[in-house]
Scaffold this motif. Structure first.
Motif, PDB file in Angstrom:
ATOM      1  N   ALA A 193      61.853  88.317  54.364  1.00  0.00           N
ATOM      2  CA  ALA A 193      63.097  87.614  54.033  1.00  0.00           C
ATOM      3  C   ALA A 193      63.064  86.179  54.549  1.00  0.00           C
ATOM      4  CB  ALA A 193      64.290  88.356  54.626  1.00  0.00           C
ATOM      5  N   VAL A 194      62.543  85.985  55.751  1.00  0.00           N
ATOM      6  CA  VAL A 194      62.452  84.634  56.321  1.00  0.00           C
ATOM      7  C   VAL A 194      61.486  83.780  55.503  1.00  0.00           C
ATOM      8  CG1 VAL A 194      61.622  83.336  58.324  1.00  0.00           C
ATOM      9  CG2 VAL A 194      63.145  85.276  58.653  1.00  0.00           C
ATOM     10  N   LEU A 195      60.356  84.344  55.122  1.00  0.00           N
ATOM     11  CA  LEU A 195      59.390  83.590  54.318  1.00  0.00           C
ATOM     12  C   LEU A 195      59.971  83.224  52.957  1.00  0.00           C
ATOM     13  CD1 LEU A 195      56.042  85.438  55.102  1.00  0.00           C
ATOM     14  CD2 LEU A 195      56.721  83.155  55.818  1.00  0.00           C
ATOM     15  N   GLU A 196      60.688  84.145  52.340  1.00  0.00           N
ATOM     16  CA  GLU A 196      61.311  83.862  51.056  1.00  0.00           C
ATOM     17  C   GLU A 196      62.349  82.750  51.192  1.00  0.00           C
ATOM     18  OE1 GLU A 196      63.974  86.162  47.679  1.00  0.00           O
ATOM     19  OE2 GLU A 196      62.857  87.327  49.146  1.00  0.00           O
ATOM     20  N   GLN A 197      63.125  82.799  52.254  1.00  0.00           N
ATOM     21  CA  GLN A 197      64.127  81.763  52.492  1.00  0.00           C
ATOM     22  C   GLN A 197      63.455  80.406  52.717  1.00  0.00           C
ATOM     23  OE1 GLN A 197      66.598  82.497  55.884  1.00  0.00           O
ATOM     24  NE2 GLN A 197      67.961  80.791  55.459  1.00  0.00           N
ATOM     25  N   GLN A 198      62.354  80.397  53.466  1.00  0.00           N
ATOM     26  CA  GLN A 198      61.641  79.147  53.705  1.00  0.00           C
ATOM     27  C   GLN A 198      61.072  78.593  52.405  1.00  0.00           C
ATOM     28  OE1 GLN A 198      58.771  80.185  56.694  1.00  0.00           O
ATOM     29  NE2 GLN A 198      60.167  79.744  58.389  1.00  0.00           N
ATOM     30  N   GLN A 199      60.564  79.472  51.546  1.00  0.00           N
ATOM     31  CA  GLN A 199      60.028  79.007  50.268  1.00  0.00           C
ATOM     32  C   GLN A 199      61.133  78.419  49.386  1.00  0.00           C
ATOM     33  OE1 GLN A 199      58.073  82.491  48.764  1.00  0.00           O
ATOM     34  NE2 GLN A 199      56.138  82.032  49.785  1.00  0.00           N
ATOM     35  N   ARG A 200      62.297  79.092  49.365  1.00  0.00           N
ATOM     36  CA  ARG A 200      63.414  78.557  48.589  1.00  0.00           C
ATOM     37  C   ARG A 200      63.855  77.200  49.135  1.00  0.00           C
ATOM     38  NH1 ARG A 200      67.565  82.180  49.475  1.00  0.00           N
ATOM     39  NH2 ARG A 200      66.256  83.885  50.143  1.00  0.00           N
ATOM     40  N   GLN A 201      63.896  77.088  50.477  1.00  0.00           N
ATOM     41  CA  GLN A 201      64.302  75.825  51.096  1.00  0.00           C
ATOM     42  C   GLN A 201      63.286  74.722  50.791  1.00  0.00           C
ATOM     43  OE1 GLN A 201      67.185  75.287  52.677  1.00  0.00           O
ATOM     44  NE2 GLN A 201      66.658  73.136  52.882  1.00  0.00           N
ATOM     45  N   ALA A 202      61.994  75.051  50.832  1.00  0.00           N
ATOM     46  CA  ALA A 202      60.963  74.063  50.532  1.00  0.00           C
ATOM     47  C   ALA A 202      61.056  73.611  49.075  1.00  0.00           C
ATOM     48  CB  ALA A 202      59.579  74.644  50.820  1.00  0.00           C
ATOM     49  N   ALA A 203      61.315  74.544  48.170  1.00  0.00           N
ATOM     50  CA  ALA A 203      61.455  74.179  46.766  1.00  0.00           C
ATOM     51  C   ALA A 203      62.682  73.293  46.561  1.00  0.00           C
ATOM     52  CB  ALA A 203      61.560  75.434  45.900  1.00  0.00           C
ATOM     53  N   ALA A 204      63.777  73.619  47.227  1.00  0.00           N
ATOM     54  CA  ALA A 204      64.985  72.799  47.108  1.00  0.00           C
ATOM     55  C   ALA A 204      64.753  71.404  47.688  1.00  0.00           C
ATOM     56  CB  ALA A 204      66.152  73.478  47.811  1.00  0.00           C
ATOM     57  N   ASP A 205      64.058  71.328  48.811  1.00  0.00           N
ATOM     58  CA  ASP A 205      63.756  70.024  49.413  1.00  0.00           C
ATOM     59  C   ASP A 205      62.875  69.190  48.498  1.00  0.00           C
ATOM     60  OD1 ASP A 205      65.237  70.672  51.636  1.00  0.00           O
ATOM     61  OD2 ASP A 205      63.496  71.183  52.890  1.00  0.00           O
ATOM     62  N   GLN A 206      61.884  69.822  47.892  1.00  0.00           N
ATOM     63  CA  GLN A 206      60.995  69.091  46.999  1.00  0.00           C
ATOM     64  C   GLN A 206      61.764  68.595  45.771  1.00  0.00           C
ATOM     65  OE1 GLN A 206      57.511  71.222  45.830  1.00  0.00           O
ATOM     66  NE2 GLN A 206      56.712  69.558  44.602  1.00  0.00           N
ATOM     67  N   LYS A 207      62.635  69.432  45.220  1.00  0.00           N
ATOM     68  CA  LYS A 207      63.440  69.008  44.076  1.00  0.00           C
ATOM     69  C   LYS A 207      64.345  67.848  44.466  1.00  0.00           C
ATOM     70  CE  LYS A 207      66.598  70.779  40.557  1.00  0.00           C
ATOM     71  NZ  LYS A 207      67.407  69.593  40.539  1.00  0.00           N
ATOM     72  N   TYR A 208      64.935  67.909  45.651  1.00  0.00           N
ATOM     73  CA  TYR A 208      65.796  66.826  46.121  1.00  0.00           C
ATOM     74  C   TYR A 208      65.004  65.531  46.249  1.00  0.00           C
ATOM     75  CZ  TYR A 208      68.750  64.074  49.220  1.00  0.00           C
ATOM     76  OH  TYR A 208      69.483  63.063  49.775  1.00  0.00           O
ATOM     77  N   ARG A 209      63.788  65.632  46.835  1.00  0.00           N
ATOM     78  CA  ARG A 209      62.953  64.438  46.987  1.00  0.00           C
ATOM     79  C   ARG A 209      62.577  63.855  45.632  1.00  0.00           C
ATOM     80  NH1 ARG A 209      58.701  66.922  49.520  1.00  0.00           N
ATOM     81  NH2 ARG A 209      59.847  68.450  50.694  1.00  0.00           N
ATOM     82  N   GLU A 210      62.244  64.726  44.671  1.00  0.00           N
ATOM     83  CA  GLU A 210      61.894  64.238  43.334  1.00  0.00           C
ATOM     84  C   GLU A 210      63.086  63.574  42.666  1.00  0.00           C
ATOM     85  OE1 GLU A 210      60.417  67.683  41.353  1.00  0.00           O
ATOM     86  OE2 GLU A 210      58.462  67.592  42.335  1.00  0.00           O
ATOM     87  N   ASP A 211      64.269  64.178  42.801  1.00  0.00           N
ATOM     88  CA  ASP A 211      65.476  63.567  42.218  1.00  0.00           C
ATOM     89  C   ASP A 211      65.770  62.220  42.853  1.00  0.00           C
ATOM     90  OD1 ASP A 211      65.737  65.764  40.609  1.00  0.00           O
ATOM     91  OD2 ASP A 211      67.323  66.721  41.814  1.00  0.00           O
ATOM     92  N   GLU A 212      65.637  62.137  44.163  1.00  0.00           N
ATOM     93  CA  GLU A 212      65.876  60.860  44.840  1.00  0.00           C
ATOM     94  C   GLU A 212      64.851  59.818  44.415  1.00  0.00           C
ATOM     95  OE1 GLU A 212      68.346  59.751  46.932  1.00  0.00           O
ATOM     96  OE2 GLU A 212      69.317  61.597  46.276  1.00  0.00           O
ATOM     97  N   ALA A 213      63.592  60.238  44.252  1.00  0.00           N
ATOM     98  CA  ALA A 213      62.561  59.297  43.812  1.00  0.00           C
ATOM     99  C   ALA A 213      62.864  58.790  42.400  1.00  0.00           C
ATOM    100  CB  ALA A 213      61.191  59.957  43.855  1.00  0.00           C
ATOM    101  N   LYS A 214      63.324  59.688  41.520  1.00  0.00           N
ATOM    102  CA  LYS A 214      63.692  59.260  40.168  1.00  0.00           C
ATOM    103  C   LYS A 214      64.869  58.294  40.207  1.00  0.00           C
ATOM    104  CE  LYS A 214      62.106  63.353  37.691  1.00  0.00           C
ATOM    105  NZ  LYS A 214      62.539  64.557  36.971  1.00  0.00           N
ATOM    106  N   LYS A 215      65.847  58.591  41.050  1.00  0.00           N
ATOM    107  CA  LYS A 215      67.018  57.734  41.155  1.00  0.00           C
ATOM    108  C   LYS A 215      66.632  56.349  41.661  1.00  0.00           C
ATOM    109  CE  LYS A 215      70.547  59.681  43.064  1.00  0.00           C
ATOM    110  NZ  LYS A 215      71.497  60.176  44.075  1.00  0.00           N
ATOM    111  N   VAL A 216      65.785  56.307  42.676  1.00  0.00           N
ATOM    112  CA  VAL A 216      65.330  55.026  43.219  1.00  0.00           C
ATOM    113  C   VAL A 216      64.520  54.274  42.174  1.00  0.00           C
ATOM    114  CG1 VAL A 216      63.763  54.011  44.931  1.00  0.00           C
ATOM    115  CG2 VAL A 216      65.420  55.738  45.624  1.00  0.00           C
ATOM    116  N   ASP A 217      63.706  54.995  41.421  1.00  0.00           N
ATOM    117  CA  ASP A 217      62.895  54.351  40.393  1.00  0.00           C
ATOM    118  C   ASP A 217      63.770  53.751  39.303  1.00  0.00           C
ATOM    119  OD1 ASP A 217      60.363  53.634  39.306  1.00  0.00           O
ATOM    120  OD2 ASP A 217      60.596  55.258  37.831  1.00  0.00           O
ATOM    121  N   THR A 218      64.799  54.481  38.866  1.00  0.00           N
ATOM    122  CA  THR A 218      65.681  53.921  37.831  1.00  0.00           C
ATOM    123  C   THR A 218      66.450  52.722  38.357  1.00  0.00           C
ATOM    124  OG1 THR A 218      67.403  55.510  38.402  1.00  0.00           O
ATOM    125  CG2 THR A 218      65.944  56.098  36.596  1.00  0.00           C
ATOM    126  N   ILE A 219      66.880  52.770  39.597  1.00  0.00           N
ATOM    127  CA  ILE A 219      67.581  51.612  40.178  1.00  0.00           C
ATOM    128  C   ILE A 219      66.632  50.426  40.282  1.00  0.00           C
ATOM    129  CG2 ILE A 219      68.641  50.744  42.287  1.00  0.00           C
ATOM    130  CD1 ILE A 219      69.841  53.541  42.678  1.00  0.00           C
TER     131      ILE A 219
END
Length: 89
Positions: free
Chosen positions: A43-69
């Motif tokens: 359960a802890v490993l699954e939660q960590q994987q979900r958190q890592a995926a969410a963090d990566q998606k957030y970083r990608e979204d922020e990078a796209k936002k910065v790129d468009t700006i």
């Protein structure tokens, strides 16, 4: 005399069976504890994987936002897009 030997033998056999039963109960408890620990770990490993995926998606979204700006604020001629057509002196 034979009766005493039979009684002692019976007591020894019962004691051995009690020890074996106790060991089996203990091993069963240990297995249950190990299974619970494995489930918690999964359960802890699954939660960590979900958190890592969410963090990566957030970083990608922020990078796209910065790129468009960055692209919208760029002073390159490619970003001027036909301003000369709308120019009125």
């Amino acid at each position: 005399m034979l009766k005493a030997i039979n009684t002692k033998l019976l007591i020894a056999i019962l004691a051995a069976l009690a020890v074996i039963g106790g060991l089996l109960v203990r091993q069963n408890g240990i297995r249950k504890d190990q299974a619970a620990a494995a489930a918690r770990t999964a359960a802890v490993l699954e939660q960590q994987q979900r958190q890592a995926a969410a963090d990566q998606k957030y970083r990608e979204d922020e990078a796209k936002k910065v790129d468009t700006i960055r692209r919208s604020k760029s002073k390159m001629p490619a970003n001027e897009q036909k301003t000369w057509n709308n120019y009125l002196p």
